[in-house]
Design a protein around this motif. Structure first.
Motif, mmCIF file in Angstrom:
data_model
loop_
_atom_site.group_PDB
_atom_site.id
_atom_site.type_symbol
_atom_site.label_atom_id
_atom_site.label_comp_id
_atom_site.label_asym_id
_atom_site.label_seq_id
_atom_site.Cartn_x
_atom_site.Cartn_y
_atom_site.Cartn_z
ATOM 1 N N LYS A 93 9.414 32.713 22.470
ATOM 2 C CA LYS A 93 9.168 31.593 23.559
ATOM 3 C C LYS A 93 10.291 31.400 24.553
ATOM 4 O O LYS A 93 10.558 30.972 24.041
ATOM 5 C CB LYS A 93 8.876 30.335 22.597
ATOM 6 N N ILE A 94 9.512 31.540 25.772
ATOM 7 C CA ILE A 94 10.148 31.131 27.227
ATOM 8 C C ILE A 94 10.025 29.945 27.086
ATOM 9 O O ILE A 94 8.538 29.480 27.983
ATOM 10 C CB ILE A 94 10.557 31.816 27.600
ATOM 11 N N ILE A 95 10.362 29.214 27.574
ATOM 12 C CA ILE A 95 10.364 27.539 28.082
ATOM 13 C C ILE A 95 11.583 27.112 29.328
ATOM 14 O O ILE A 95 12.492 27.047 30.069
ATOM 15 C CB ILE A 95 10.683 26.719 27.479
ATOM 16 N N GLN A 96 10.945 26.951 30.628
ATOM 17 C CA GLN A 96 11.586 26.359 31.896
ATOM 18 C C GLN A 96 11.136 24.936 31.979
ATOM 19 O O GLN A 96 10.952 24.443 32.120
ATOM 20 C CB GLN A 96 10.273 27.212 33.547
ATOM 21 N N LEU A 97 12.909 24.340 31.930
ATOM 22 C CA LEU A 97 13.724 23.191 32.657
ATOM 23 C C LEU A 97 13.256 22.678 33.773
ATOM 24 O O LEU A 97 12.953 22.770 34.091
ATOM 25 C CB LEU A 97 14.353 22.970 31.693
ATOM 26 N N ILE A 98 12.436 21.814 34.009
ATOM 27 C CA ILE A 98 12.216 20.484 34.756
ATOM 28 C C ILE A 98 13.103 19.174 34.578
ATOM 29 O O ILE A 98 13.051 18.342 34.798
ATOM 30 C CB ILE A 98 10.871 20.648 35.419
ATOM 31 N N ASP A 99 13.776 18.966 36.282
ATOM 32 C CA ASP A 99 14.777 17.931 35.839
ATOM 33 C C ASP A 99 14.182 17.236 36.864
ATOM 34 O O ASP A 99 13.363 17.757 37.985
ATOM 35 C CB ASP A 99 16.075 18.430 36.022
ATOM 36 N N GLY A 100 15.446 16.042 37.041
ATOM 37 C CA GLY A 100 15.372 15.096 37.801
ATOM 38 C C GLY A 100 16.117 14.258 38.398
ATOM 39 O O GLY A 100 16.810 14.347 37.096
ATOM 40 N N ASP A 101 16.269 13.476 38.940
ATOM 41 C CA ASP A 101 18.084 12.793 38.883
ATOM 42 C C ASP A 101 16.991 10.871 38.611
ATOM 43 O O ASP A 101 18.222 10.710 37.223
ATOM 44 C CB ASP A 101 18.316 12.890 40.440
ATOM 45 N N GLY A 102 16.541 10.659 39.072
ATOM 46 C CA GLY A 102 16.165 9.804 38.402
ATOM 47 C C GLY A 102 14.683 9.003 38.816
ATOM 48 O O GLY A 102 13.299 9.560 39.586
ATOM 49 N N ILE A 103 14.215 7.679 38.990
ATOM 50 C CA ILE A 103 13.317 7.055 39.327
ATOM 51 C C ILE A 103 13.626 5.680 40.595
ATOM 52 O O ILE A 103 13.887 5.037 40.669
ATOM 53 C CB ILE A 103 12.120 6.238 38.279
ATOM 54 N N ASP A 104 12.969 6.008 41.477
ATOM 55 C CA ASP A 104 12.876 4.626 42.819
ATOM 56 C C ASP A 104 12.198 4.048 41.654
ATOM 57 O O ASP A 104 11.209 4.188 41.768
ATOM 58 C CB ASP A 104 12.005 5.173 44.545
ATOM 59 N N LEU A 105 12.195 3.015 41.024
ATOM 60 C CA LEU A 105 11.894 1.653 40.784
ATOM 61 C C LEU A 105 10.407 0.829 41.706
ATOM 62 O O LEU A 105 9.808 -0.215 40.815
ATOM 63 C CB LEU A 105 12.258 0.311 40.054
ATOM 64 N N LYS A 106 10.994 0.699 43.177
ATOM 65 C CA LYS A 106 10.014 0.414 44.761
ATOM 66 C C LYS A 106 8.987 1.187 44.034
ATOM 67 O O LYS A 106 7.291 0.165 44.228
ATOM 68 C CB LYS A 106 10.409 0.133 46.051
ATOM 69 N N THR A 107 8.420 3.034 43.442
ATOM 70 C CA THR A 107 7.130 3.618 43.906
ATOM 71 C C THR A 107 7.282 4.032 42.653
ATOM 72 O O THR A 107 5.896 4.668 42.806
ATOM 73 C CB THR A 107 8.019 3.995 44.636
#
Length: 401
Positions: A235-249
């Motif tokens: 089973k193979i999994i593609q990880l998906i990242d992000g840096d942070g969240i803009d708390l305004k939006t």
């Protein structure tokens, strides 16, 4: 990704109920029915072991996670100078080991770039396995127990495979493993590619099949595609990242080194990870993978209270603006979209600390898990196996399972 920009100030579980009801369904899809891809209860994946309690990615942390009842233990793989795969989250040993306390290695400290980020420290590729075995793991979170720092050793991928097999036999239940090729482009550029070694270890373990107790993950599609082309059939999994969240939006933000797969950066591809959560992106992932491991904010984002100065408000007045000062937004359609594409969904990373929990979870991590379970995730990466399991048991009981 289609995000509904609504802020709910009810409890986390009520949030999911309201949203799902608006969609004409319930979180369980009916009495006793789960919304997971295979209709089975979601997996509890011990992220780096019981890393909420013990130094991560050590046998002791994995043993504790198994004792607590984890279905799966997760590890990141980096390479030593002599080409041995070890379990560390970063090539930079300064982050998770006591290398700085070893005078004999002082001269190896240096400043380099890893996936475009400038780092100073000691790097795994400059140390033999024998040298790394003299180091001890440390907690990477100052708010977690520090008394075990330096007491537990770094382990190899092979040692973890052997350990999981032994624990499966000892406990009478299958303990799966979840290795990640970490910074694969970095190591490939050093002439130390790890993929063939991962495949060789899996073949030797007799685990190269979809039904074997193993999931192979990476943030870099090229690493996964290469292994698949070389015969990897787990089973193979593609990880998906992000840096942070803009708390305004509530919108995702992106910054080096977690804006995009580093292989994309090297190739001049300016797209960010968010292209992976579109229907077209999911369809592309399905050509080489079985599931996705997205940062949980792709599923349920958060939004802060914005003051007259246009900045997020420190609602709990503790001097810091963090997740505890925000509220959960309505879930996106990512889980349903991924399931429609035939992909399972294992979001990361769930933690108990109140600063990491949106205010509507009432400082209780179980409320966050129950929301995601109700939404149909197929598993969760967690630093706190016991909390995830308790929430799963409560949720399954609530739907008559």
């Amino acid at each position: 990704m289609r995000t509904v920009r609504i802020v709910f100030h009810a409890t986390a579980l009520a949030t999911a109920t309201l949203v799902l009801a608006a969609c004409g369904t319930t979180g369980s899809g009916g009495p006793g029915k789960l919304l997971t891809l295979d209709g089975k209860p979601p997996l509890v994946i011990a992220h780096r072991g019981a890393s909420g309690y013990l130094p991560e990615q050590t046998l002791e942390a994995y043993a504790r996670a198994i004792e607590l009842g984890a279905d799966v233990i997760e590890m990141d793989l980096v390479s030593t100078k002599d080409g041995v795969l070890i379990a560390r989250h970063d090539p930079n040993l300064a982050i998770s080991t006591d290398v700085a306390r070893h005078p004999r290695f002082a001269a190896r400290k240096k400043t380099i770039k890893v996936d475009g980020e400038t780092q100073t420290g000691w790097f795994s590729n400059d140390f033999t396995l024998a040298e790394i075995k003299t180091l001890g793991g440390i907690s990477t979170d100052a708010e977690r127990p520090q008394e075990f720092n330096g007491k537990f050793k770094v382990v190899t991928f092979q040692e973890i495979i052997d350990f999981a097999k032994a624990k499966s036999k000892e406990t009478g239940r299958t303990i799966a493993i979840y290795p990640e090729t970490k910074n694969p482009t970095y190591f490939r550029d050093l002439g130390m590619p790890m993929e063939d070694k991962v495949i060789a270890a899996i073949n030797a373990a007799g685990w190269n099949s979809k039904t074997a107790p193993i999931y192979v993950q990476s943030f870099e599609p090229g690493s996964l595609k290469y292994m698949k082309s070389k015969g990897l059939n787990t089973k193979i999994i593609q990880l998906i990242d992000g840096d942070g969240i803009d708390l305004k939006t509530g919108a995702m933000t992106y910054a080096v080194p977690v804006d995009r797969p580093y292989e994309w950066t090297k190739a001049g591809d300016k797209r960010n990870f968010d292209v992976m959560v579109t229907p077209a992106g999911l369809a592309e992932i399905k050509t080489y993978a079985d599931g996705i491991g997205p940062w949980k904010r792709y599923i349920v984002s958060i939004k802060g209270t914005i003051g007259p100065d246009g900045k997020p408000v420190d609602v709990d007045k503790n001097g810091k603006v963090n997740d505890a000062d925000a509220t959960s937004m309505a879930p996106t359609t990512l889980i349903a979209d991924a399931h429609k594409a035939g992909l399972f969904v294992h979001p990361f990373t769930f933690r108990d600390e109140s600063r990491r929990l949106a205010s509507d979870y009432k400082k209780d991590g179980r409320n966050e898990y129950r929301l995601y379970y109700q939404l149909g995730v197929d598993g969760v990466f967690t630093d706190f196996t016991d909390t995830a399991l308790a929430a799963r048991a409560e949720y399954l009981k609530s739907i008559g399972r």
